[in-house]
Design a protein around this motif. Structure first.
Motif, short mmCIF file in Angstrom:
data_model
loop_
_atom_site.label_atom_id
_atom_site.label_comp_id
_atom_site.label_asym_id
_atom_site.label_seq_id
_atom_site.Cartn_x
_atom_site.Cartn_y
_atom_site.Cartn_z
N LEU A 68 -36.23 -38.80 8.11
CA LEU A 68 -34.90 -38.31 8.48
C LEU A 68 -34.75 -38.32 10.01
N ALA A 69 -35.80 -37.90 10.71
CA ALA A 69 -35.76 -37.89 12.18
C ALA A 69 -35.55 -39.31 12.70
N ALA A 70 -36.22 -40.28 12.08
CA ALA A 70 -36.07 -41.68 12.52
C ALA A 70 -34.64 -42.16 12.25
N GLU A 71 -34.16 -41.85 11.04
CA GLU A 71 -32.81 -42.30 10.66
C GLU A 71 -31.76 -41.75 11.65
N LYS A 72 -31.87 -40.44 11.95
CA LYS A 72 -30.86 -39.81 12.83
C LYS A 72 -31.00 -40.31 14.28
N THR A 73 -32.23 -40.58 14.71
CA THR A 73 -32.42 -41.07 16.08
C THR A 73 -31.79 -42.45 16.23
N PHE A 74 -32.06 -43.33 15.25
CA PHE A 74 -31.56 -44.70 15.38
C PHE A 74 -30.05 -44.74 15.17
N LEU A 98 -41.52 -20.21 10.65
CA LEU A 98 -41.94 -20.56 12.02
C LEU A 98 -41.32 -21.88 12.51
N GLY A 99 -40.29 -22.33 11.81
CA GLY A 99 -39.54 -23.49 12.31
C GLY A 99 -40.29 -24.80 12.18
N SER A 100 -41.13 -24.92 11.15
CA SER A 100 -41.93 -26.14 10.99
C SER A 100 -41.06 -27.41 10.96
N SER A 101 -39.98 -27.39 10.17
CA SER A 101 -39.19 -28.63 10.04
C SER A 101 -38.52 -28.98 11.38
N ALA A 102 -38.01 -27.99 12.09
CA ALA A 102 -37.36 -28.27 13.38
C ALA A 102 -38.37 -28.80 14.38
N SER A 103 -39.57 -28.23 14.35
CA SER A 103 -40.59 -28.63 15.30
C SER A 103 -41.08 -30.06 15.04
N VAL A 104 -41.37 -30.37 13.77
CA VAL A 104 -41.80 -31.72 13.41
C VAL A 104 -40.69 -32.72 13.77
N SER A 105 -39.48 -32.35 13.44
CA SER A 105 -38.36 -33.24 13.71
C SER A 105 -38.20 -33.46 15.23
N ALA A 106 -38.30 -32.40 16.03
CA ALA A 106 -38.13 -32.53 17.48
C ALA A 106 -39.23 -33.42 18.08
N LEU A 125 -31.30 -34.72 22.64
CA LEU A 125 -32.39 -34.50 21.69
C LEU A 125 -32.04 -33.35 20.72
N ASN A 126 -31.53 -32.26 21.29
CA ASN A 126 -31.18 -31.09 20.47
C ASN A 126 -30.10 -31.45 19.43
N LYS A 127 -29.14 -32.29 19.85
CA LYS A 127 -28.07 -32.70 18.93
C LYS A 127 -28.64 -33.46 17.74
N ILE A 128 -29.58 -34.38 18.02
CA ILE A 128 -30.15 -35.19 16.92
C ILE A 128 -30.98 -34.29 16.00
N VAL A 129 -31.78 -33.40 16.60
CA VAL A 129 -32.62 -32.53 15.76
C VAL A 129 -31.73 -31.62 14.91
N TYR A 130 -30.60 -31.18 15.47
CA TYR A 130 -29.66 -30.35 14.69
C TYR A 130 -29.12 -31.13 13.48
N GLU A 131 -28.86 -32.43 13.69
CA GLU A 131 -28.39 -33.27 12.57
C GLU A 131 -29.42 -33.29 11.44
N THR A 132 -30.71 -33.38 11.81
CA THR A 132 -31.75 -33.40 10.76
C THR A 132 -31.81 -32.03 10.08
N GLU A 133 -31.68 -30.96 10.88
CA GLU A 133 -31.72 -29.60 10.33
C GLU A 133 -30.57 -29.36 9.35
N ASP A 144 -33.07 -22.70 15.40
CA ASP A 144 -34.43 -23.24 15.28
C ASP A 144 -34.60 -24.47 16.16
N ASN A 145 -33.68 -25.45 16.02
CA ASN A 145 -33.80 -26.67 16.82
C ASN A 145 -33.70 -26.36 18.31
N THR A 146 -32.76 -25.45 18.67
CA THR A 146 -32.57 -25.14 20.09
C THR A 146 -33.84 -24.52 20.68
N THR A 147 -34.48 -23.64 19.92
CA THR A 147 -35.68 -22.96 20.44
C THR A 147 -36.83 -23.93 20.63
N VAL A 148 -37.04 -24.82 19.65
CA VAL A 148 -38.19 -25.72 19.78
C VAL A 148 -37.93 -26.79 20.84
#
Ligand code: MEV
Length: 309
Positions: A68-74, A98-106, A125-133, A144-148
């Protein structure tokens, strides 16, 4: 001539986990919350390949977040011409608040942006990670995304789908905390958020009260004060919201019995565990002895750590 292998190029990044000190759930409805980046991290590396394949590997079973992170980045920038292997290693317990998904995605988005040759830009970066979240958690607040991504201590509020973010200076009087695992929740964050929403008429007032407690906690934090009673009050309100299971309540009760306070620090859970609990006590040694006696897993954590790097 000796056949020397060219060193493999690697585009590396890492991101911290997070916890919410005060204001979870209410933050989804526009109330303020305080979160902190923690000392556990997820690391990612994108390794260019000779072929056009894209492969994904992670030490935490599910590679869906990586894809998902790759898809949203590209889709935010461009498709890469070259293939790559994306690998992740994470120390952050999955599904425990503990925000595992946001952290892995970031970590993934950041290493893929490096792979694409993009300059570091935390806002993008935060915008893309938010899209995955949004795909993982339905209607996340974005805390979560903003903090990580930014790290440190974050005062966060979402107004009309826009993030109001303030990175706060560390409160020198913030005490040491420990974390204890109350058990991995059976429910996802998305299910917990939807559960609160399903009873919104009944929950409205409780959410407003959590918002008030969080506001007070944040203003204390800014004035370098710490009032553990506010954490206790926050926890009671989460219980009234119905997001804390029996197992977690039992641990919290034990901690309070020796003069400590403990609270859920993510979405919670009711069918089994409620994820990681944040514990404070004047005498942490007494709490540690108690947790050991009860056979509960606990660990130290330091707060306010660096964001994506
Ligand atoms: C998740 O870490 C915290 C919640 O407030 C959900 C959110 O903010 O998106 C429960």
């Amino acid at each position: 001539m000796p056949n020397r292998k060219r060193p493999q190029m690697k585009f590396k990044s890492s991101a911290p986990g997070k916890l919410i000190i005060s204001g979870e759930h209410a933050v989804v409805y526009g109330y303020p919350a305080l979160s902190a980046a923690v000392s556990l991290r997820a690391s990612a590396e994108a390794i260019p390949r000779e072929d056009k394949k894209q492969t994904f590997k992670s030490n935490i079973a599910d590679v869906a977040v990586l894809k998902l992170a790759a898809e949203k980045t590209f889709s935010a920038f461009r498709q890469p011409e070259q293939g790559f292997s994306l690998r992740v290693r994470s120390d952050i317990p999955v599904g425990s608040g503990l925000g595992s998904s946001a952290s892995v995605s970031a970590a993934c988005v950041s290493s893929l942006l490096k792979f694409l040759g993009k300059k570091k830009n935390k806002e993008a970066l935060n915008k893309i990670v938010y899209e995955t979240e949004k795909e993982v958690h339905a209607n996340p607040s974005g805390i979560d995304n903003t903090t990580v991504v930014y790290g440190g201590f974050i005062k966060f509020k979402k107004i009309n789908d826009k993030f109001k973010i303030r990175q706060l200076r560390k409160n020198r009087f913030l005490p040491e905390f420990i974390l204890v695992q109350s058990g991995q929740p059976k429910e996802t964050t998305k299910e917990m958020v939807l559960m609160v929403r399903a009873n919104i008429d009944k929950n409205k007032q409780i959410l407003a009260k959590i918002g008030k407690v969080a506001k007070e906690f944040i203003s204390d934090f800014e004035e370098e004060k710490f009032n553990p009673e506010l954490l206790r009050e926050n926890q009671r309100l989460l219980e009234r919201l119905g997001v804390v299971g029996k197992r977690a309540q039992k641990i919290i009760h034990l901690v309070e019995g020796v003069g400590g306070v403990a609270k859920v620090c993510g979405a919670g859970g009711v069918k089994a565990g409620s994820g990681i609990l944040l514990i404070y006590c004047k005498d942490l040694n007494e709490i540690k002895l108690l947790l050991k006696k009860e056979g509960l897993d606990f660990f130290s954590v330091s707060l306010g750590k660096e964001g994506v790097r």
